[in-house]
Design an enzyme around this catalytic site. Structure first.
Site, PDB file in Angstrom:
ATOM      1  N   HIS A 157      38.129  29.052  42.209  1.00  0.00           N
ATOM      2  CA  HIS A 157      37.242  29.896  41.398  1.00  0.00           C
ATOM      3  C   HIS A 157      37.495  29.657  39.910  1.00  0.00           C
ATOM      4  CE1 HIS A 157      36.721  32.182  45.165  1.00  0.00           C
ATOM      5  NE2 HIS A 157      35.584  32.583  44.623  1.00  0.00           N
ATOM      6  N   LYS A 161      38.812  34.846  37.165  1.00  0.00           N
ATOM      7  CA  LYS A 161      38.996  35.651  38.392  1.00  0.00           C
ATOM      8  C   LYS A 161      40.385  36.272  38.420  1.00  0.00           C
ATOM      9  CE  LYS A 161      38.222  35.694  43.374  1.00  0.00           C
ATOM     10  NZ  LYS A 161      37.545  36.999  43.298  1.00  0.00           N
TER      11      LYS A 161
HETATM   12  N1  LIG Z   1      31.162  39.849  47.448  1.00  0.00           N
HETATM   13  C1  LIG Z   1      30.613  38.853  46.726  1.00  0.00           C
HETATM   14  O1  LIG Z   1      29.670  38.157  47.181  1.00  0.00           O
HETATM   15  C2  LIG Z   1      31.119  38.631  45.351  1.00  0.00           C
HETATM   16  C3  LIG Z   1      32.130  39.402  44.864  1.00  0.00           C
HETATM   17  N2  LIG Z   1      32.531  39.300  43.589  1.00  0.00           N
HETATM   18  C4  LIG Z   1      33.514  40.276  43.166  1.00  0.00           C
HETATM   19  O2  LIG Z   1      32.852  41.235  42.364  1.00  0.00           O
HETATM   20  C5  LIG Z   1      33.721  41.755  41.370  1.00  0.00           C
HETATM   21  C6  LIG Z   1      33.095  41.552  39.994  1.00  0.00           C
HETATM   22  O3  LIG Z   1      32.969  40.188  39.736  1.00  0.00           O
HETATM   23  P1  LIG Z   1      32.420  39.673  38.325  1.00  0.00           P
HETATM   24  O4  LIG Z   1      31.085  40.248  38.052  1.00  0.00           O
HETATM   25  O5  LIG Z   1      32.606  38.198  38.322  1.00  0.00           O
HETATM   26  O6  LIG Z   1      33.525  40.319  37.348  1.00  0.00           O
HETATM   27  P2  LIG Z   1      33.337  40.902  35.876  1.00  0.00           P
HETATM   28  O7  LIG Z   1      34.701  41.206  35.372  1.00  0.00           O
HETATM   29  O8  LIG Z   1      32.451  39.982  35.096  1.00  0.00           O
HETATM   30  O9  LIG Z   1      32.532  42.259  36.131  1.00  0.00           O
HETATM   31  C7  LIG Z   1      33.077  43.474  36.548  1.00  0.00           C
HETATM   32  C8  LIG Z   1      32.438  44.541  35.702  1.00  0.00           C
HETATM   33  O10 LIG Z   1      32.822  45.820  36.163  1.00  0.00           O
HETATM   34  C9  LIG Z   1      33.200  46.578  35.030  1.00  0.00           C
HETATM   35  N3  LIG Z   1      33.999  47.742  35.399  1.00  0.00           N
HETATM   36  C10 LIG Z   1      35.354  47.881  35.408  1.00  0.00           C
HETATM   37  N4  LIG Z   1      35.676  49.155  35.747  1.00  0.00           N
HETATM   38  C11 LIG Z   1      34.510  49.803  35.958  1.00  0.00           C
HETATM   39  C12 LIG Z   1      34.171  51.157  36.275  1.00  0.00           C
HETATM   40  N5  LIG Z   1      35.119  52.104  36.428  1.00  0.00           N
HETATM   41  N6  LIG Z   1      32.853  51.508  36.400  1.00  0.00           N
HETATM   42  C13 LIG Z   1      31.896  50.597  36.209  1.00  0.00           C
HETATM   43  N7  LIG Z   1      32.158  49.306  35.843  1.00  0.00           N
HETATM   44  C14 LIG Z   1      33.434  48.929  35.733  1.00  0.00           C
HETATM   45  C15 LIG Z   1      33.893  45.565  34.137  1.00  0.00           C
HETATM   46  O11 LIG Z   1      34.053  46.014  32.800  1.00  0.00           O
HETATM   47  P3  LIG Z   1      35.144  45.270  31.822  1.00  0.00           P
HETATM   48  O12 LIG Z   1      34.769  43.824  31.794  1.00  0.00           O
HETATM   49  O13 LIG Z   1      34.956  45.971  30.518  1.00  0.00           O
HETATM   50  O14 LIG Z   1      36.470  45.519  32.479  1.00  0.00           O
HETATM   51  C16 LIG Z   1      32.895  44.427  34.222  1.00  0.00           C
HETATM   52  O15 LIG Z   1      31.784  44.612  33.377  1.00  0.00           O
HETATM   53  C17 LIG Z   1      35.038  41.015  41.578  1.00  0.00           C
HETATM   54  O16 LIG Z   1      35.881  41.801  42.406  1.00  0.00           O
HETATM   55  C18 LIG Z   1      34.632  39.744  42.319  1.00  0.00           C
HETATM   56  O17 LIG Z   1      35.651  39.175  43.082  1.00  0.00           O
HETATM   57  C19 LIG Z   1      31.981  38.400  42.732  1.00  0.00           C
HETATM   58  C20 LIG Z   1      30.987  37.563  43.152  1.00  0.00           C
HETATM   59  C21 LIG Z   1      30.470  37.602  44.517  1.00  0.00           C
HETATM   60  O1  LIG Z   2      35.214  36.582  41.594  1.00  0.00           O
HETATM   61  C1  LIG Z   2      34.303  35.776  41.926  1.00  0.00           C
HETATM   62  O2  LIG Z   2      33.683  35.096  41.110  1.00  0.00           O
HETATM   63  C2  LIG Z   2      33.939  35.702  43.352  1.00  0.00           C
HETATM   64  N1  LIG Z   2      34.509  36.551  44.156  1.00  0.00           N
HETATM   65  C3  LIG Z   2      34.297  36.661  45.553  1.00  0.00           C
HETATM   66  C4  LIG Z   2      35.599  36.403  46.279  1.00  0.00           C
HETATM   67  O3  LIG Z   2      36.640  36.936  45.861  1.00  0.00           O
HETATM   68  O4  LIG Z   2      35.581  35.697  47.282  1.00  0.00           O
HETATM   69  C5  LIG Z   2      33.117  35.874  46.046  1.00  0.00           C
HETATM   70  C6  LIG Z   2      32.800  34.620  45.307  1.00  0.00           C
HETATM   71  O5  LIG Z   2      33.570  33.571  45.835  1.00  0.00           O
HETATM   72  C7  LIG Z   2      32.926  34.740  43.807  1.00  0.00           C
END
Ligand SMILES: NC(=O)C1=CN([C@@H]2O[C@H](COP(=O)(O)OP(=O)(O)OC[C@H]3O[C@@H](n4cnc5c(N)ncnc54)[C@H](OP(=O)(O)O)[C@@H]3O)[C@@H](O)[C@H]2O)C=CC1
Ligand SMILES: O=C(O)C1=N[C@H](C(=O)O)C[C@H](O)C1
Length: 271
Positions: A157, A161
């Site tokens: 990744h 991450k």
């Molecule tokens: N299941 C799937 O298919 C996928 C899962 N993911 C997962 O999703 C999550 C987010 O990924 P990603 O978007 O890349 O990460 P980011 O860090 O870009 O986004 C997370 C967001 O959530 C915010 N946040 C933190 N605490 C809170 C809260 N209490 N309330 C609301 N918002 C909050 C963060 O703010 P700040 O940046 O200010 O901390 C940030 O804007 C990760 O756990 C990732 O592994 C990602 C892609 C695909």
């Molecule tokens: O954090 C990410 O970017 C992603 N998180 C998910 C994971 O933890 O597997 C899904 C995807 O691979 C992207």
């Protein structure tokens, strides 16, 4: 039929902004709320503008209760602590919860399972069709091969991450363990370093790479005597996760309370 009313949690993040774009491109969905934490630099911004689109009149807020007013489903890609707190609020309000967040502890997972007794929750470490098909294939291959084939899961990744192994790697590990008829909790081998000794027969190994802007790559390796099978998935765009999460949101509305997976949404449970 009226549009499905969606709130995004973690709206300012990589996935939050991708989801806002995906909602604007889909039919029958409307963004009615955008949640961020109370210290977020995005508070007060227009969600559409934040996602690089036209203004949509939805302001990024940290106050959960008014934002949930009138919502059908919350699609949540935020942080483990935030998702657990939200699960409790949504269980009280009876609003469906789609959780894409990864990095949960055992206690977090138990709290989410408890919330899912009161409202439908779809939770998956990966919302894409491709990865969920890969998990189904992994389960079948693991059920076919015996322990002379060592199972290793490798993921890569982007350098932002924060959790490892990825939620997807753990999902694939669970699929492998199910196929093999063992428990992942007692079979997994992580973070090898130094003189580790020979590989334990039956172990399911994990390795995590981090670098650059890689969206997400996973490989399940079945390494046997003189031959190797490799099953792999490469995500090229976060839109695949966003579209999957929105399919889950449509599927979740009006369901009985319960903890569901993307395999349920995609009809892959019996694959
Ligand atoms: N299941 C799937 O298919 C996928 C899962 N993911 C997962 O999703 C999550 C987010 O990924 P990603 O978007 O890349 O990460 P980011 O860090 O870009 O986004 C997370 C967001 O959530 C915010 N946040 C933190 N605490 C809170 C809260 N209490 N309330 C609301 N918002 C909050 C963060 O703010 P700040 O940046 O200010 O901390 C940030 O804007 C990760 O756990 C990732 O592994 C990602 C892609 C695909
Ligand atoms: O954090 C990410 O970017 C992603 N998180 C998910 C994971 O933890 O597997 C899904 C995807 O691979 C992207």
């Amino acid at each position: 039929m009226s549009d499905l009313r969606i709130v995004i949690a973690g709206a300012g993040g990589r996935m939050g902004r991708t989801l806002i774009k995906a909602i604007s491109e889909a039919g029958g969905l409307v963004l009615v709320g955008a949640l961020e934490h109370s210290g977020s630099a995005h508070l007060g911004e227009d969600a559409g503008l934040m996602a690089g689109l036209r203004a949509d009149g939805v302001t990024v807020e940290s106050d959960v209760a008014p934002t949930l007013n009138g919502a059908d489903v919350v699609v949540d890609f935020s942080s483990p602590g935030a998702s657990v707190r939200l699960a409790e609020r949504l269980a009280e309000a009876g609003i469906a919860h789609v959780i894409g967040t990864t990095g949960f502890s055992h206690a977090d997972n138990a709290a989410i399972a408890a919330a899912a007794r009161r409202t439908p929750v779809v939770k998956s470490g990966n919302m894409s069709l491709g990865v969920n098909l890969l998990a189904a294939l992994t389960r079948r291959v693991a059920a076919t091969l015996d322990e002379s084939f060592d199972i290793e899961i490798v993921e890569m990744h982007h350098n932002k991450k924060v959790d490892a192994p990825s939620g997807t790697a753990l999902l694939l590990g669970e699929a492998a363990a199910q196929g093999r008829g063992c428990e992942l909790s007692t079979s997994s081998e992580r973070g090898r370093d130094g003189v580790t000794g020979a590989r334990k027969p039956g172990a399911i190994g994990f390795a995590s790479l981090r670098g650059g802007s890689v969206v997400g790559e996973h490989m399940v390796i079945f390494a046997g005597p003189s031959e190797r099978i490799e099953l792999a998935h490469k995500a090229e765009d976060r839109m695949i996760f966003a579209r999957g999460a929105l399919a889950a949101a449509r599927w979740a509305k009006g369901r009985e309370p319960g903890l569901y997976s993307m395999a349920d949404v995609l009809g892959l449970s019996d694959f």
